[in-house]
Design a protein around this motif. Sequence first.
Motif, PDB file in Angstrom:
ATOM      1  N   ARG A   1       5.349  15.808  16.222  1.00  0.00           N
ATOM      2  CA  ARG A   1       4.963  15.444  14.861  1.00  0.00           C
ATOM      3  C   ARG A   1       4.144  14.168  14.975  1.00  0.00           C
ATOM      4  O   ARG A   1       4.464  13.266  15.751  1.00  0.00           O
ATOM      5  CB  ARG A   1       6.198  15.175  14.007  1.00  0.00           C
TER       6      ARG A   1
ATOM      7  N   THR B   1      -0.703   4.044   5.555  1.00  0.00           N
ATOM      8  CA  THR B   1      -0.394   5.324   6.184  1.00  0.00           C
ATOM      9  C   THR B   1      -1.451   6.304   5.711  1.00  0.00           C
ATOM     10  O   THR B   1      -1.539   6.595   4.522  1.00  0.00           O
ATOM     11  CB  THR B   1       0.990   5.813   5.752  1.00  0.00           C
ATOM     12  N   VAL B   2      -2.249   6.784   6.626  1.00  0.00           N
ATOM     13  CA  VAL B   2      -3.276   7.750   6.255  1.00  0.00           C
ATOM     14  C   VAL B   2      -2.639   9.133   6.191  1.00  0.00           C
ATOM     15  O   VAL B   2      -2.824   9.872   5.241  1.00  0.00           O
ATOM     16  CB  VAL B   2      -4.443   7.722   7.259  1.00  0.00           C
ATOM     17  N   THR B   3      -1.890   9.471   7.225  1.00  0.00           N
ATOM     18  CA  THR B   3      -1.132  10.715   7.219  1.00  0.00           C
ATOM     19  C   THR B   3       0.305  10.373   7.562  1.00  0.00           C
ATOM     20  O   THR B   3       0.548   9.673   8.540  1.00  0.00           O
ATOM     21  CB  THR B   3      -1.618  11.682   8.313  1.00  0.00           C
ATOM     22  N   PRO B   4       1.252  10.828   6.764  1.00  0.00           N
ATOM     23  CA  PRO B   4       2.637  10.578   7.134  1.00  0.00           C
ATOM     24  C   PRO B   4       3.020  11.476   8.294  1.00  0.00           C
ATOM     25  O   PRO B   4       2.269  12.372   8.676  1.00  0.00           O
ATOM     26  CB  PRO B   4       3.403  10.940   5.861  1.00  0.00           C
ATOM     27  N   LEU B   5       4.189  11.259   8.836  1.00  0.00           N
ATOM     28  CA  LEU B   5       4.656  12.053   9.954  1.00  0.00           C
ATOM     29  C   LEU B   5       4.740  13.532   9.541  1.00  0.00           C
ATOM     30  O   LEU B   5       5.436  13.885   8.606  1.00  0.00           O
ATOM     31  CB  LEU B   5       6.046  11.541  10.349  1.00  0.00           C
ATOM     32  N   THR B   6       3.957  14.366  10.223  1.00  0.00           N
ATOM     33  CA  THR B   6       3.908  15.770   9.813  1.00  0.00           C
ATOM     34  C   THR B   6       3.679  16.669  11.018  1.00  0.00           C
ATOM     35  O   THR B   6       3.149  16.248  12.041  1.00  0.00           O
ATOM     36  CB  THR B   6       2.794  15.988   8.766  1.00  0.00           C
ATOM     37  N   GLU B   7       4.107  17.880  10.876  1.00  0.00           N
ATOM     38  CA  GLU B   7       3.845  18.872  11.916  1.00  0.00           C
ATOM     39  C   GLU B   7       2.472  19.483  11.739  1.00  0.00           C
ATOM     40  O   GLU B   7       1.971  20.172  12.612  1.00  0.00           O
ATOM     41  CB  GLU B   7       4.869  20.018  11.808  1.00  0.00           C
ATOM     42  N   ASP B   8       1.910  19.215  10.557  1.00  0.00           N
ATOM     43  CA  ASP B   8       0.665  19.871  10.181  1.00  0.00           C
ATOM     44  C   ASP B   8      -0.505  19.193  10.888  1.00  0.00           C
ATOM     45  O   ASP B   8      -1.039  18.196  10.423  1.00  0.00           O
ATOM     46  CB  ASP B   8       0.530  19.781   8.650  1.00  0.00           C
ATOM     47  N   GLY B   9      -0.874  19.739  12.040  1.00  0.00           N
ATOM     48  CA  GLY B   9      -1.978  19.163  12.802  1.00  0.00           C
ATOM     49  C   GLY B   9      -3.296  19.215  12.061  1.00  0.00           C
ATOM     50  O   GLY B   9      -4.152  18.349  12.238  1.00  0.00           O
ATOM     51  N   ASN B  10      -3.451  20.201  11.175  1.00  0.00           N
ATOM     52  CA  ASN B  10      -4.705  20.342  10.425  1.00  0.00           C
ATOM     53  C   ASN B  10      -5.035  19.089   9.635  1.00  0.00           C
ATOM     54  O   ASN B  10      -6.165  18.638   9.601  1.00  0.00           O
ATOM     55  CB  ASN B  10      -4.601  21.504   9.441  1.00  0.00           C
ATOM     56  N   SER B  11      -4.001  18.541   8.979  1.00  0.00           N
ATOM     57  CA  SER B  11      -4.283  17.416   8.097  1.00  0.00           C
ATOM     58  C   SER B  11      -4.770  16.213   8.889  1.00  0.00           C
ATOM     59  O   SER B  11      -5.645  15.478   8.448  1.00  0.00           O
ATOM     60  CB  SER B  11      -3.049  17.060   7.276  1.00  0.00           C
TER      61      SER B  11
ATOM     62  N   ARG C   1       7.653   1.908   9.884  1.00  0.00           N
ATOM     63  CA  ARG C   1       8.141   2.436   8.617  1.00  0.00           C
ATOM     64  C   ARG C   1       7.997   3.956   8.557  1.00  0.00           C
ATOM     65  O   ARG C   1       8.871   4.644   8.029  1.00  0.00           O
ATOM     66  CB  ARG C   1       7.363   1.799   7.451  1.00  0.00           C
ATOM     67  N   THR C   2       6.902   4.446   9.113  1.00  0.00           N
ATOM     68  CA  THR C   2       6.666   5.888   9.008  1.00  0.00           C
ATOM     69  C   THR C   2       7.599   6.696   9.913  1.00  0.00           C
ATOM     70  O   THR C   2       7.660   7.908   9.782  1.00  0.00           O
ATOM     71  CB  THR C   2       5.217   6.257   9.379  1.00  0.00           C
TER      72      THR C   2
ATOM     73  N   PRO D   1       2.930  18.341   4.600  1.00  0.00           N
ATOM     74  CA  PRO D   1       4.394  18.416   4.548  1.00  0.00           C
ATOM     75  C   PRO D   1       5.014  17.354   5.447  1.00  0.00           C
ATOM     76  O   PRO D   1       4.733  17.303   6.651  1.00  0.00           O
ATOM     77  CB  PRO D   1       4.709  19.820   5.075  1.00  0.00           C
TER      78      PRO D   1
ATOM     79  N   ASP E   1       8.539  11.891   5.112  1.00  0.00           N
ATOM     80  CA  ASP E   1       8.305  10.502   4.710  1.00  0.00           C
ATOM     81  C   ASP E   1       8.157  10.487   3.181  1.00  0.00           C
ATOM     82  O   ASP E   1       7.067  10.379   2.632  1.00  0.00           O
ATOM     83  CB  ASP E   1       7.041   9.990   5.412  1.00  0.00           C
TER      84      ASP E   1
ATOM     85  N   HIS F   1      -2.115  24.792   5.141  1.00  0.00           N
ATOM     86  CA  HIS F   1      -1.343  23.729   5.801  1.00  0.00           C
ATOM     87  C   HIS F   1       0.085  24.134   6.120  1.00  0.00           C
ATOM     88  O   HIS F   1       0.788  23.400   6.805  1.00  0.00           O
ATOM     89  CB  HIS F   1      -1.383  22.458   4.951  1.00  0.00           C
TER      90      HIS F   1
END
Lengths: 329, 333, 290
Positions: free
Chosen positions: A128, A140-150, A179-180, B148, B151, B183
Amino acid sequence: MTVESPRVLMGFLILVPVIALQVRAFLKGRSEIALLGAIWSHDTTVRLYTVKWFFSSFVFDVFLVFAVLAAADVTWGERPVEEDRSGLDVVIALDVSHSMLARDIEPSRLERAVGVVRAMTRQLPAARTALVAFKGAAVTVTPLTEDGNSLEVVLDGVGPGLVSAPGTNIEQGLSEALRTLPEASFAHRAIVLLSDGEALGGDVDGPIAELRRRGIPVMTVMTGTTAGSTIPTSDGTPVLDRDGRPAISRADPLTLERIATRTGGAFFDVASPDLVAELSGSLSRFAVIRGREGFRLVPRRRYRLFLGVAIVALLASSAVRVVRWRGIV
Amino acid sequence: MLVFERPALLLLLLAVPGLVYLRHFWRGRGGTFSFPFGVWGGKGFVPPTTAASVFVAVAAASFWVGLIVLLVAFAGPQRVTRERSFLTRGVDIVFVLDQSPTMAARDFLPGNRFEAARGVIRRFVSLRENDPVGIVGFGLEASLRVPPTIDYEHFLAVLDTMEVFEMGDGTAIGMGIATAALHLERSNAPRRAIILLTDGVNNAGEIQPETAARAVRSLGINLYIIGIGSDGEVEIEIRDPETGRLLRGTIRESYDQEAMLEIADIAGGRFFYAGSSGALQAAFDAIDTIERVEQRSLLRVVRQPLDQLLIFWGVGLIGIDFLIRRLFVREVV
Amino acid sequence: MDRSRLLASVKRIQLVASRLVENLLAGDYRSVFRGPGMEFDEVREYVEGDDARLIDWNVSSRMDAPYTKTFREERELTLALVVDVSASLFSGPSHRTRREVVVELFALLSLAAIVNNDRVGAVLFSDRIESWVAPRKGKRHALRLITDLVGVEPRGVGSDLALALRTTGEALKRRGVVVVLSDFKTSGYLADLTLMGRRHDVIAIRVTDPVDRAFPVTGLIRLDDPETRRTVAAAGYSARFRASYEAYREQQRKTWLAECRKRNIGTLDVSTDQDPAAQLIRYFEHRKAQ
């Protein structure tokens, strides 16, 4: 031996006014007790007073020294703590300050950094990721995500415009990265810091202490050369310094190396040919090794030793005043 | 919760009363000067209450409190918190929120439709622990605002910055659903859900809602459609994001319930009609009940040492004692 | 204090005091303490010029001639020295100069009495009677008294002047001179002082120190009273504190002075920064002039 909060050592400076006040009190006191008349002006009394003053003051100063050492959190040795995790959370802390526009790295420091991030995340598809951009402040530009696309999408738009606060504050970047990373996450956690190291503000000791406590390594990537270069503006002319000459931005590895070694991470130079492989390799190795061993090593804190000496010294300083010497003072 | 690394060391605190006695009350204590100011059998000289009396009392109190604080620090105080960390994957939920101008219609008093939607989303998210939530906003076009993520702090911060009309005048429902689906495509969550909140008819975007709905179905994502808005004339008040002018008027437009039902049908999802705040909340409660998976978690004990803070306080208090004695009352000995 | 040091100290005090007594004090002492005390001598026949009031009518009637009583002045006096050896004057090294002044005054007075062939006794008191020596004549006796005082290690710390006065009053059968040497930092002695003043010739000598008048300018200093064992934090830098202290001390002095005057008791203030002998001589001259 490591000092976890080196800034606290500045506390030694208070010894200067403390000793000055002690000497002043001694000189005044010595002449004042004579005013009480009789024996108080006697040589014996003055000698007793001097000895008493010396011991009580000296021991008080010892107290201060050791209290500062205790607060500075000196550590040596390590002890294991259980660490039951699997998977990997990686926060990318990306410096987007204006100095990152310098072209000593082709095509520019920032573009190369973005390229490294892109390549690295492709190497770590299971992780992630989050992206934090920082300048004088951090977002935070992108929060912790599995979504590699974003992440892919936002990387296209990364630039100094993301953050309005001017400057380069690595402390802010690391704090926001921390924090993230949710404490609730079951995964191993790591931070990748990409910066030219030219810190213009902030004190990284605070985040370092927290990172060490939580066992989060920081992989630092120095994006820039120590030789440096000018920073181009949008119309192609270089940024000028206060004297009107073109400002040279030089990458500074010192802070980045310190962050990496103190947190158990690693330091990389963006110019190294196998950077992406090494970087993603060290990240996955870290997660695998920790996952296999099931524990991590944390520094063994020694503050109690120093605090004990400090408390004894404080009591001794007080006791010197309480105990009546030769039935006189 | 406060625990101590070496609680036995707290027994040292028992010595403090004795030390206080020795320092302040013991007859044989030193640091005093024999000086006959009294009258035997009489009252003798009673010094007036000066600022010094107050200073001396404050100094003594500071010293002893400081010592106690240092002794407590010596015992290794730690704040212990229990963090739940999840061993399993939660439900991935992506909200698709209509930002078209009609969402400013004020039939969800005290605010408008958009604010009502934001409110229920916030409440929904606050009830989640390990379920990644994301949000797609759409108007004339659609864009992913938050991927998704667990956070929630970040999610809610972004949600608060979203405004009606910032995505243009239009209702690209198909684009919204498709973006959300894109997404969620690679997610390996046990359940994936898209919750669409809209008050209009699809009138923009290159992708038709039906196409998007089919894609959702093929990906195995659950689609929930919530139609917001009441029938009849509604007052509307909106600030044009480009000119900054405040526009007012009434609208008499509603979503196409037939079309919504059809999209839901294609995607194998459900349609909720939310004409009021109560109905909106009820729809969310229903989805909340459906979109739950069983989760396994473990409690992790997190210890935060407090000794450094206490040492600062202790040294500060003893510093106050020192300053008062050496600077303000200039104590001799 | 070991024995040889004690003796040396006594020797020195005695030498200084003797010289002062012989040169200056002896005459004054006698003239001040002549006193109204007349002792019945004999009855003889009345001669022209005798005081008619002194005719003894009992004898006259039996003898059928006027007889008159004759008196002679009481030449032999008894001097009782009531000495405060309480902690405020005698304890610890801190009060050495106060102690020195007391010893010096004691030596001067006792030697002056001996030179005039008077009897000297001494009561040393703290919160109890530390020692009581009956009045006797002779130089050896005086030296013993001085040695006693110099070497005294008081067992009590307080100062019960009332007890000392009562004891002295009981012990003195005939009218005598009573000199009280004390700092008068005590209470409850006024009734006994009144009684004493009626029967005897009383002089109160108050031994003080400059710090008994005004407190020096100092930082905060913790004082403990050697007698009451009370401690106070003295803010010597505070003008308010010093004024309060000075006012208290002045009021103490005035009360002492007024109470003594009311009872017709002589008063003398001797401060440690003054020469005790000179103060004593001045006092005697002042008394003589009255």
